[in-house]
Each structure stands twice: as structure tokens, then as C-alpha cells.
Motif scaffolding. Structure first.
Motif, PDB file in Angstrom:
ATOM      1  N   ALA A  55       4.958 -28.434 -15.437  1.00 23.44           N
ATOM      2  CA  ALA A  55       4.272 -29.512 -14.718  1.00 23.44           C
ATOM      3  C   ALA A  55       3.041 -28.988 -13.994  1.00 23.44           C
ATOM      4  O   ALA A  55       1.993 -29.646 -13.972  1.00 23.44           O
ATOM      5  N   LEU A  56       3.162 -27.797 -13.409  1.00 22.55           N
ATOM      6  CA  LEU A  56       2.017 -27.220 -12.701  1.00 22.55           C
ATOM      7  C   LEU A  56       0.900 -26.871 -13.672  1.00 22.55           C
ATOM      8  O   LEU A  56      -0.281 -27.134 -13.399  1.00 22.55           O
ATOM      9  N   ALA A  57       1.232 -26.284 -14.826  1.00 23.56           N
ATOM     10  CA  ALA A  57       0.222 -25.958 -15.826  1.00 23.56           C
ATOM     11  C   ALA A  57      -0.494 -27.217 -16.309  1.00 23.56           C
ATOM     12  O   ALA A  57      -1.718 -27.224 -16.489  1.00 23.56           O
ATOM     13  N   GLN A  58       0.246 -28.277 -16.495  1.00 23.90           N
ATOM     14  CA  GLN A  58      -0.368 -29.528 -16.943  1.00 23.90           C
ATOM     15  C   GLN A  58      -1.251 -30.141 -15.855  1.00 23.90           C
ATOM     16  O   GLN A  58      -2.304 -30.718 -16.142  1.00 23.90           O
ATOM     17  N   ALA A  59      -0.838 -29.982 -14.600  1.00 24.68           N
ATOM     18  CA  ALA A  59      -1.675 -30.460 -13.490  1.00 24.68           C
ATOM     19  C   ALA A  59      -2.970 -29.658 -13.422  1.00 24.68           C
ATOM     20  O   ALA A  59      -4.058 -30.228 -13.215  1.00 24.68           O
ATOM     21  N   TYR A  60      -2.865 -28.347 -13.597  1.00 32.74           N
ATOM     22  CA  TYR A  60      -4.063 -27.504 -13.638  1.00 32.74           C
ATOM     23  C   TYR A  60      -4.985 -27.948 -14.773  1.00 32.74           C
ATOM     24  O   TYR A  60      -6.216 -28.005 -14.612  1.00 32.74           O
ATOM     25  N   ALA A  61      -4.391 -28.236 -15.938  1.00 29.55           N
ATOM     26  CA  ALA A  61      -5.190 -28.647 -17.092  1.00 29.55           C
ATOM     27  C   ALA A  61      -5.941 -29.941 -16.802  1.00 29.55           C
ATOM     28  O   ALA A  61      -7.121 -30.087 -17.158  1.00 29.55           O
ATOM     29  N   ARG A  62      -5.284 -30.886 -16.153  1.00 29.79           N
ATOM     30  CA  ARG A  62      -5.951 -32.152 -15.817  1.00 29.79           C
ATOM     31  C   ARG A  62      -7.126 -31.910 -14.872  1.00 29.79           C
ATOM     32  O   ARG A  62      -8.191 -32.531 -15.010  1.00 29.79           O
ATOM     33  N   GLN A  63      -6.945 -31.030 -13.904  1.00 26.15           N
ATOM     34  CA  GLN A  63      -8.036 -30.711 -12.979  1.00 26.15           C
ATOM     35  C   GLN A  63      -9.209 -30.073 -13.714  1.00 26.15           C
ATOM     36  O   GLN A  63     -10.374 -30.388 -13.452  1.00 26.15           O
ATOM     37  N   ARG A  64      -8.893 -29.183 -14.645  1.00 25.62           N
ATOM     38  CA  ARG A  64      -9.966 -28.519 -15.402  1.00 25.62           C
ATOM     39  C   ARG A  64     -10.714 -29.529 -16.264  1.00 25.62           C
ATOM     40  O   ARG A  64     -11.946 -29.502 -16.349  1.00 25.62           O
ATOM     41  N   LEU A  65      -9.997 -30.436 -16.898  1.00 29.69           N
ATOM     42  CA  LEU A  65     -10.631 -31.439 -17.738  1.00 29.69           C
ATOM     43  C   LEU A  65     -11.453 -32.428 -16.919  1.00 29.69           C
ATOM     44  O   LEU A  65     -12.371 -33.065 -17.439  1.00 29.69           O
ATOM     45  N   ALA A  66     -11.127 -32.538 -15.636  1.00 35.77           N
ATOM     46  CA  ALA A  66     -11.900 -33.407 -14.736  1.00 35.77           C
ATOM     47  C   ALA A  66     -13.143 -32.718 -14.186  1.00 35.77           C
ATOM     48  O   ALA A  66     -13.885 -33.312 -13.408  1.00 35.77           O
ATOM     49  N   GLY A  67     -13.362 -31.472 -14.605  1.00 32.23           N
ATOM     50  CA  GLY A  67     -14.589 -30.774 -14.227  1.00 32.23           C
ATOM     51  C   GLY A  67     -14.445 -29.732 -13.148  1.00 32.23           C
ATOM     52  O   GLY A  67     -15.438 -29.119 -12.744  1.00 32.23           O
ATOM     53  N   MET A  68     -13.240 -29.501 -12.655  1.00 31.42           N
ATOM     54  CA  MET A  68     -13.063 -28.490 -11.621  1.00 31.42           C
ATOM     55  C   MET A  68     -13.027 -27.095 -12.248  1.00 31.42           C
ATOM     56  O   MET A  68     -12.276 -26.862 -13.204  1.00 31.42           O
ATOM     57  N   PRO A  69     -13.812 -26.149 -11.745  1.00 33.70           N
ATOM     58  CA  PRO A  69     -13.791 -24.795 -12.293  1.00 33.70           C
ATOM     59  C   PRO A  69     -12.441 -24.117 -12.076  1.00 33.70           C
ATOM     60  O   PRO A  69     -11.715 -24.436 -11.126  1.00 33.70           O
ATOM     61  N   VAL A  70     -12.126 -23.169 -12.949  1.00 35.44           N
ATOM     62  CA  VAL A  70     -10.848 -22.462 -12.853  1.00 35.44           C
ATOM     63  C   VAL A  70     -10.691 -21.797 -11.483  1.00 35.44           C
ATOM     64  O   VAL A  70      -9.619 -21.847 -10.875  1.00 35.44           O
ATOM     65  N   GLY A  71     -11.756 -21.177 -10.998  1.00 34.44           N
ATOM     66  CA  GLY A  71     -11.677 -20.508  -9.698  1.00 34.44           C
ATOM     67  C   GLY A  71     -11.326 -21.452  -8.576  1.00 34.44           C
ATOM     68  O   GLY A  71     -10.566 -21.107  -7.665  1.00 34.44           O
TER      69      GLY A  71
END
Length: 288
Positions: A55-71
Motif C-alpha cells: 500500500a505504501l509503495a502504491q501511495a508513493y507511485a501515485r505521488q510520483r505520477l502526480a508530479g512530486m519528485p522522488v526526493g
């Protein structure tokens, strides 16, 4: 879900979205969600990931796809081989800035007891890296933002150099003068800075990863991108000891104007150093 399947599902979503580095982004985010080194994603690809980690990995993925940088998602970024925490008041330290750290280290001996002033320290990436590489170095880290200084101190603590770094909240170096108790001896050996140098009109055209997540204060260099240099160069001239050096990160097209400022304020032995892409990135000069 197996770890390998989780990684590939995130990677494929990133590829479909056209992200610049989909494989690396997926490895970093999935590894962080699983609390695993990136190398272990392959070694343990058949192991099962827990539901919370998935669930956390998928939440991270959604944030990245929304334009948030990995850092920004992870709250940290690697710089000069070390981990640095970030917060909303700091830029993400970028590989180009490592050119400035290299320039200082290449022009100083390991045993030098040098004193450095880092203006606009942000995460403290420059100051902390120099302190970690030079055990006899001391640094004053200056920033206008109290939140940025908190972040710099946290990073200094992380890398065990906080006892050699003094944070100072100030607008550029306005709080530092040759007669100030904060300025040891007869002046600094180095004044370094990665100041805001992007032209105001250009900011709106930058990627959303920058415009939505990096602090404008650390980006906006004014109409011509040179506003910060007009403050830093004369201040450095008054703070440096005779023979001391200034090191500045610059924009790819700013070398000539920065050199003019350096000459005007009595600096010589001016060098312009390129980054790994071959662009002008750092100006170094010596005070007479």
C-alpha cells in the motif's frame, strides 16, 4: 504480492507515464516502501511483500505520477555520496552542485584548517560535505529561512559534523562582518554559495517538479538572474582573508557577467568550471 511483481508494476506505470527515469524511480520508491536496499529488489523478487508495504509503495507511485519528485516523496536526497534530509524550505541538492564541492576540495589540502562561509546553505549540502571531507574545516552556514537552518543542522547531526558548523540566520551575509564575533581570526578562507540564479521570467516555464515543490526563494534570481551575485560578491570581498577564495554556482550563461562582478570587487585568478554536461557551472576566484 511478490516483490518483483510489485516493482515491475510500478515501473511499468512510470514508463507509460513517460517519466524521465522510470526504472530508477520505481526502484527507489519500492525499496523505500519495503525498507530494502535497491539491490535486494532483485535478490528477493520472489519474496512476498506485506500488505502495508504494498500500500505504501502504491501511495508513493501515485505521488510520483502526480508530479512530486522522488526526493520530496521520501524526504531525502543523496548528495556527494551522503544522504541529506529535505524540507519545504530547501532545494533538493542536485549533482551539478557537487562541482562546487569538488572545486573547493581540489584547491585545498586535506590537512588545511580552513574556515568556510556557506551563504544560502539550504539543506547544508555544501557545508556538510566539506566538513565531512575535511576534518580540520569549520563552517558558518547562513540562510534567511529558520526552517532551512533546522534542516541543515539535522543533516550536520546525521553526518557528525554539527560541532564544527555554526548556523546563522541572515539575509545573505548581512549578519557577518570582519569585526563580528562569528567571524574567527582575520577572515574566511572560503565563501561559497549556490544562490538563486534563475531569471524571474523563466520560472513559470520550469517543470512542475520544480515549480510546485522547490521554494521560490531559492530559485528566483531576479530579472536578469544576477541579483544574488550583486550581494554575495562584495560581501565576500569584505569577509575573506587576503588570498581567500570565493566559489559560486552559476547558470550556464552567466559566466561573463559573474566574472565582471568578481573583477570589479578586486578578485583575480578567476576560473570557470564546467559540470558533467559541459555547461559552465562554477566560478572560483581569489581575493588579492
Amino acid at each position: 504480492m511478490e516483490i518483483g511483481r510489485l516493482y515491475r508494476s510500478v515501473r511499468d506505470r512510470f514508463r507509460e507515464a513517460g517519466l524521465a527515469t522510470p526504472d530508477l524511480d520505481a526502484k527507489r520508491l519500492v525499496g523505500a516502501a519495503l525498507a530494502l536496499p535497491v539491490s535486494d529488489l532483485i535478490l528477493k523478487e520472489w519474496d512476498l511483500a506485506g500488505e502495508e508495504a504494498v500500500a505504501l509503495a502504491q501511495a508513493y507511485a501515485r505521488q510520483r505520477l502526480a508530479g512530486m519528485p522522488v526526493g520530496r516523496i521520501l524526504g531525502e536526497r543523496d548528495f556527494y555520496g551522503r544522504r541529506f534530509f529535505l524540507n519545504a524550505a530547501t532545494l533538493e541538492p542536485r549533482p551539478d552542485t557537487e562541482t562546487l564541492v569538488d572545486a573547493v576540495l581540489e584547491r585545498s589540502a586535506p590537512e588545511d584548517a580552513m574556515i568556510v562561509c556557506d551563504i544560502g546553505t539550504g539543506t547544508g549540502a555544501i557545508a556538510v560535505s566539506l566538513l565531512a571531507e575535511r576534518p580540520n574545516c569549520r563552517a558558518i552556514a547562513v540562510d534567511l529561512s529558520a526552517d532551512a537552518l533546522d534542516c541543515a543542522l539535522r543533516n550536520a547531526d546525521l553526518h557528525r559534523v554539527a560541532d564544527r558548523m555554526l548556523p546563522v540566520r541572515a539575509d545573505f551575509a548581512s549578519a557577518l562582518r570582519p569585526s563580528s564575533p562569528a567571524v574567527p581570526g582575520t577572515g574566511f578562507d572560503w565563501v561559497v554559495s549556490n544562490p538563486p540564479y534563475i531569471r524571474s521570467a523563466v520560472l513559470a516555464g520550469l517543470s512542475r517538479e520544480v515549480t510546485e515543490h522547490d521554494p521560490v526563494l531559492a530559485l528566483d534570481g531576479g530579472e536578469d538572474g544576477l541579483t544574488a551575485y550583486l550581494r554575495i560578491v562584495p560581501e565576500a570581498a569584505s569577509l575573506l582573508r587576503a588570498g581567500g577564495r570565493i566559489g559560486l554556482e552559476i547558470g550556464y550563461d552567466q559566466a561573463d557577467e559573474v566574472k565582471k562582478q568578481l573583477r570589479h570587487h578586486g578578485f583575480g585568478e578567476i576560473e570557470i568550471i564546467g559540470d558533467l554536461s559541459g555547461n559552465d557551472r562554477v566560478a572560483v576566484a581569489r581575493k588579492a
